[in-house]
Design a protein around this motif. Structure first.
Motif, short mmCIF file in Angstrom:
data_model
loop_
_atom_site.label_atom_id
_atom_site.label_comp_id
_atom_site.label_asym_id
_atom_site.label_seq_id
_atom_site.Cartn_x
_atom_site.Cartn_y
_atom_site.Cartn_z
N ASN A 245 -25.76 -129.91 77.71
CA ASN A 245 -25.93 -128.73 78.70
C ASN A 245 -25.43 -127.46 78.28
N SER A 246 -24.73 -127.66 76.72
CA SER A 246 -24.65 -126.76 75.66
C SER A 246 -26.59 -125.97 75.30
N LEU A 247 -27.51 -127.02 75.28
CA LEU A 247 -28.78 -126.71 75.07
C LEU A 247 -29.34 -126.14 75.75
N TYR B 127 -21.48 -128.44 82.34
CA TYR B 127 -20.72 -129.68 82.80
C TYR B 127 -19.56 -129.07 81.47
N GLU B 128 -19.76 -128.45 80.65
CA GLU B 128 -18.05 -128.20 79.82
C GLU B 128 -17.48 -127.97 80.89
N CYS B 129 -17.50 -126.58 82.14
CA CYS B 129 -15.97 -126.64 83.47
C CYS B 129 -15.56 -127.27 84.22
N THR B 130 -16.29 -128.69 83.95
CA THR B 130 -15.41 -130.02 84.28
C THR B 130 -14.57 -131.07 83.96
N LYS C 188 -20.86 -130.12 66.75
CA LYS C 188 -21.58 -130.78 66.32
C LYS C 188 -21.48 -131.22 67.99
N LYS C 189 -20.95 -131.00 68.40
CA LYS C 189 -21.19 -130.79 70.34
C LYS C 189 -21.67 -130.16 70.83
N LEU C 190 -21.52 -128.75 70.26
CA LEU C 190 -22.37 -128.04 70.93
C LEU C 190 -23.96 -127.19 70.28
N PHE C 191 -24.65 -127.25 71.10
CA PHE C 191 -26.44 -126.47 70.77
C PHE C 191 -25.86 -125.19 70.35
N ALA C 192 -25.41 -124.28 71.15
CA ALA C 192 -24.74 -123.06 70.84
C ALA C 192 -23.89 -122.77 70.49
#
Length: 431
Positions: free
Chosen positions: A149-151, A195-198, A417-421
């Motif tokens: 999702n971050s990607l 995805y992070e929103c929810t 590590k859970k986030l791409f950006a």
């Protein structure tokens, strides 16, 4: 070059969709007899995961005319996979799922090219992901979903008016199943809820009372979790158990089995150990088929918008009959991934840097080991050379500001590590 008659007849059902007008079409769709050829030549999809759901998705995409498919998975085929992962046979046990699945699809669907990748999704670079219009996730864990999702948000580019350039939007279709229940959702970066929103809507994972695990285990799960949470740390204090390592999982299984024998508990085996540690709920083939069809359908519509996509979450509940529900999620204005504004974190000046880092590991952030860099380039806890900056952890923000490590009002970029950006936060002092 016009398609040969045989090729056009092969995809006649798709041709009907592309050549007919409809009130349900997207804003950019205009029916044309040239769209079929365009679709067959340009559609390119990445499937993440080649398990029970991934096998169904690969089959559906290939039979829907997608001729360029990539699939990535790091697992090998286990005997227990064969009852629902229908692309695999007994002779394939021990081989990599993505390779076997790719070869099977290419043998059965002439003209379809499936490229297999082995490894973690985090190991691929930006250019690899930019080649796809759609990514479909058939995953079984939250961490990988958060990263994808971050990607897709991090790869978006913006024009001078800060509007997303459509050509840089990669649509993410996320599917998941739990027994008789399943869900499929569409994430369009900076348009739909991400995805992070929810994250707050996710059900809590099964937890066990620590006293029960230590003193009065009664079921196999108690023995397995005790081995995983307690005995592993005693035996290997310097590293965490790798859930994808057969060696680590075998150690946990054997340790749990010994404990079960001490308390006369039956039912501890290797497969159950994997299921408990990874929180895997038994999969049902029919549920996988239904959810995979929904995912492939959303991907098919995303290319040419010949029909409107779902808005934007589809839920299937086979445990209460054939019951479905579709609804839109609302975007979270304070989301650390898709919000244009940094999320405000309220702390006092006496808060220590270590305490801020710990705060980011809790809800709503739920990060693993966040690194912090301020807007002016000053590094609080950087990604690299962390040991050299460890002396700042016990310092309060009053001290950090006084010594020039941080300037009040600056935006802090958070990597994990859970986030791409990187995510953005801004500290608001309450005193």
């Amino acid at each position: 070059m016009e398609l040969e008659i045989n090729e056009r007849n092969r995809w006649k059902d798709i041709t009907n969709i592309f050549e007919r007008d409809t009130q349900f079409k997207g804003d950019l769709f205009e029916p044309s007899d040239e769209l079929l050829e365009m679709y067959l030549e340009s559609a390119k999809v990445l499937v993440v995961g080649a398990g029970g759901l991934g096998c169904e998705i690969l089959k559906d995409l290939a039979l829907s005319g997608v001729k360029d498919i990539h699939v990535i998975d790091l697992d090998t085929i286990d005997l227990t996979n064969l009852n629902r992962q229908f692309l695999f046979r007994m002779k394939d046990v021990g081989k990599f799922k993505s390779q076997v699945a790719a070869d099977f699809i290419m043998r059965r669907v002439p003209g379809c090219k499936v490229t297999a990748h082995i490894g973690k999704i985090q190991e691929k670079d930006d250019e690899f992901y930019r080649q796809f219009q759609v990514i479909i996730a058939g995953l079984d864990n939250v961490e990988a979903r958060r990263w994808l999702n971050s990607l897709v948000h991090g790869l978006c580019q913006f024009d001078e008016d800060q509007k997303v350039k459509i050509e840089t939007q990669i649509r993410l279709v996320d599917g998941g199943t739990e027994g008789f229940k399943g869900q499929a959702r569409l994430i369009v970066p900076y348009e739909t809820a991400c995805y992070e929103c929810t994250l707050g809507t996710l059900p809590k994972q099964q937890s066990y009372n620590s006293c029960t695990l230590a003193s009065t285990p009664r079921i196999p799960e108690h023995c397995i979790m005790y081995a995983y949470l307690h005995e592993w740390d005693l035996a290997f204090p310097t590293r965490k158990a790798d859930k994808d390592s057969m060696e680590d999982m075998t150690w946990i299984y054997e340790t749990a089995k010994k404990r079960a024998e001490q308390f006369n508990i039956k039912g501890v085996d290797y497969n159950k150990t994997i299921g408990v540690v990874k929180n895997i709920i038994p999969a049902i083939a029919s549920t996988n088929a239904i959810i995979a069809a929904s995912c492939a359908n959303e991907a098919f519509k995303a290319f040419l918008q010949q029909s409107l996509n779902i808005k934007d979450y589809f839920q299937y509940m086979g445990n209460t009959g054939v019951s479905t529900l579709t609804f839109p999620y609302e975007r979270n204005e304070k989301c650390i991934v898709c919000s244009s504004l940094p999320q405000t974190v309220k702390i006092s000046r006496s808060t220590k840097l270590q305490e801020l880092q710990d705060l980011l590991k809790e809800k709503p952030f739920e990060l693993t080991d966040p690194s912090l860099t301020a807007d002016n380039g000053s590094m609080l806890i950087p990604v690299v050379m962390r040991n050299q900056h460890a002396e700042k952890l016990p310092m309060s923000f009053t001290q950090l500001i006084a010594e020039g490590h941080y300037q009040e009002g600056l935006i802090i970029h958070v990597t994990d590590k859970k986030l791409f950006a990187p995510a953005k936060i801004q500290i608001h002092f309450t005193d």
